[in-house]
Design a protein around this motif. Sequence first.
Motif, PDB file in Angstrom:
ATOM      1  N   THR A 326       0.810  -1.224   0.000  1.00 26.97           N
ATOM      2  CA  THR A 326       0.000   0.000   0.000  1.00 26.97           C
ATOM      3  C   THR A 326       0.843   1.274   0.000  1.00 26.97           C
ATOM      4  OG1 THR A 326      -0.113  -0.065   2.432  1.00 26.97           O
ATOM      5  CG2 THR A 326      -1.911  -1.119   1.215  1.00 26.97           C
ATOM      6  N   ASP A 329       0.396   3.749  -2.888  1.00 27.43           N
ATOM      7  CA  ASP A 329      -0.970   4.210  -3.116  1.00 27.43           C
ATOM      8  C   ASP A 329      -1.339   5.400  -2.237  1.00 27.43           C
ATOM      9  OD1 ASP A 329      -1.317   2.107  -4.914  1.00 27.43           O
ATOM     10  OD2 ASP A 329      -1.936   0.742  -3.324  1.00 27.43           O
ATOM     11  N   THR A 330      -0.743   5.490  -1.062  1.00 26.96           N
ATOM     12  CA  THR A 330      -1.038   6.572  -0.135  1.00 26.96           C
ATOM     13  C   THR A 330       0.164   6.818   0.750  1.00 26.96           C
ATOM     14  OG1 THR A 330      -2.491   7.323   1.673  1.00 26.96           O
ATOM     15  CG2 THR A 330      -2.076   4.955   1.505  1.00 26.96           C
ATOM     16  N   GLU A 332      -0.344   8.036   3.810  1.00 25.53           N
ATOM     17  CA  GLU A 332      -0.916   8.007   5.157  1.00 25.53           C
ATOM     18  C   GLU A 332      -1.077   6.559   5.608  1.00 25.53           C
ATOM     19  OE1 GLU A 332      -1.485  10.773   6.838  1.00 25.53           O
ATOM     20  OE2 GLU A 332      -1.199  12.199   5.195  1.00 25.53           O
ATOM     21  N   HIS A 333      -0.426   6.218   6.712  1.00 22.86           N
ATOM     22  CA  HIS A 333      -0.455   4.834   7.193  1.00 22.86           C
ATOM     23  C   HIS A 333      -0.686   4.783   8.702  1.00 22.86           C
ATOM     24  CE1 HIS A 333       0.772   2.973   3.376  1.00 22.86           C
ATOM     25  NE2 HIS A 333       1.338   4.153   3.168  1.00 22.86           N
ATOM     26  N   VAL A 335      -3.041   1.846   6.604  1.00 21.12           N
ATOM     27  CA  VAL A 335      -4.255   1.743   5.803  1.00 21.12           C
ATOM     28  C   VAL A 335      -5.182   0.755   6.500  1.00 21.12           C
ATOM     29  CG1 VAL A 335      -5.194   1.072   3.566  1.00 21.12           C
ATOM     30  CG2 VAL A 335      -2.993   2.260   3.695  1.00 21.12           C
ATOM     31  N   ALA A 340      -7.955  -2.177  -0.077  1.00 19.91           N
ATOM     32  CA  ALA A 340      -6.758  -1.533  -0.614  1.00 19.91           C
ATOM     33  C   ALA A 340      -5.522  -2.419  -0.515  1.00 19.91           C
ATOM     34  CB  ALA A 340      -6.505  -0.225   0.134  1.00 19.91           C
TER      35      ALA A 340
END
Length: 393
Positions: A326, A329-330, A332-333, A335, A340
Amino acid sequence: MIDRRLFLGGASLATVSTLLVTTGCSRAESNGELTSGGSQAGALPVRVTNETGTFPDSEIRAYIVGTDLTTNTQSWVDASGVAHPVAESDNTDDGFTDYSIPLDSVSELSLPFMSGRVYFALGGKLRFKVVTDGNGRPALQYPAGWVESDPSHGVLHDTVEFTHNETGMYCNTSMVDQFSVPLAIRLQGEADQTTGTFEPGGRDAVFATLSADPVFSSLVLSEGELVIAPGHGLDAGLFPADYYDSYIDQVWERYSTTDLRVTTNAGTFTGRVDGSGNLVFDGGVAPIPKPSTRDVFFCDGALAAPNDGITGPVAAILGAAFNRSTLLDTAEHPVTDPAAFYNHETTNRYAAVFHENTVDGKAYGFAFDDVSNFASYVQDHAPVSLDVTLTAF
């Protein structure tokens, strides 16, 4: 809760090393005392149901082994629920111990206050051996079924891991090392909780999915009756040692120019890859070196998580993000949306397939699978009983 990372790389007869089975939970003192009824202090009844449809009770053996956390003494538990310190004199079965409890010899098992594992072996014996550690103390070597040279390699078996102390019962099923036998656990007490249950046909689906994968098929052994974790496959030369390398490179490149934010119980930490190649966070988090493929699968090495409340939780979240793929993909963790997870071409498909085939979507496919509560783990602070079901296959 149980710290699964301390179970990793378990001692094996193949490596002639030793393992003290410990957890992140401290236990209250029991001192091996017996109750007036003759059972071990803290006795928790464990009912075992055999729904395999393949093996009768007479061909299934249970083993309860672990560590008395008060005395740090490795112990085994007999059919009446009493714990005994391991001793080299226990090696009476062709040089191995026989701590087995035949399933057809008991109506239920019993867990004293201890931390360890309940093994279930189908169709044969597991080979435990007591040796002397570097300090001259008895130490138990555990089966390493994922190692072809280990004497337990050909025996179908799986485990329930637990810590049982005066604060409660903490337990999980696990596929962190290998998978053969689908187990479900039900813990009753303050609540009634069940986890680990496979969907009907789930075991077959696990083997079929992995066998059809051009990379992960190498992990399916014993004529389709055993699948080993990718880290162990890598160590055995069965799985590509560079599997995650390209993904790791992309992650490191991205976060050399973008902030990575990781939120734990201690707060949100912001990090970037610096000129030395380390992922450097604020807030007192230790710099994290660029991990290897092996580090990702074992959640170790560069991703080792010390029990410090700062670096450890950040490393655990990163380990989970790598395995679930992940991080691209972002920023911010962690997730928390399972939709996702495992979507990148490079991902831990071994772990993914267990989540796809369990009723509650939970499994322990890698050491940090407890991040965001996706592990097949339950706990209760006033436990009354534990049920283990060997489900159909």
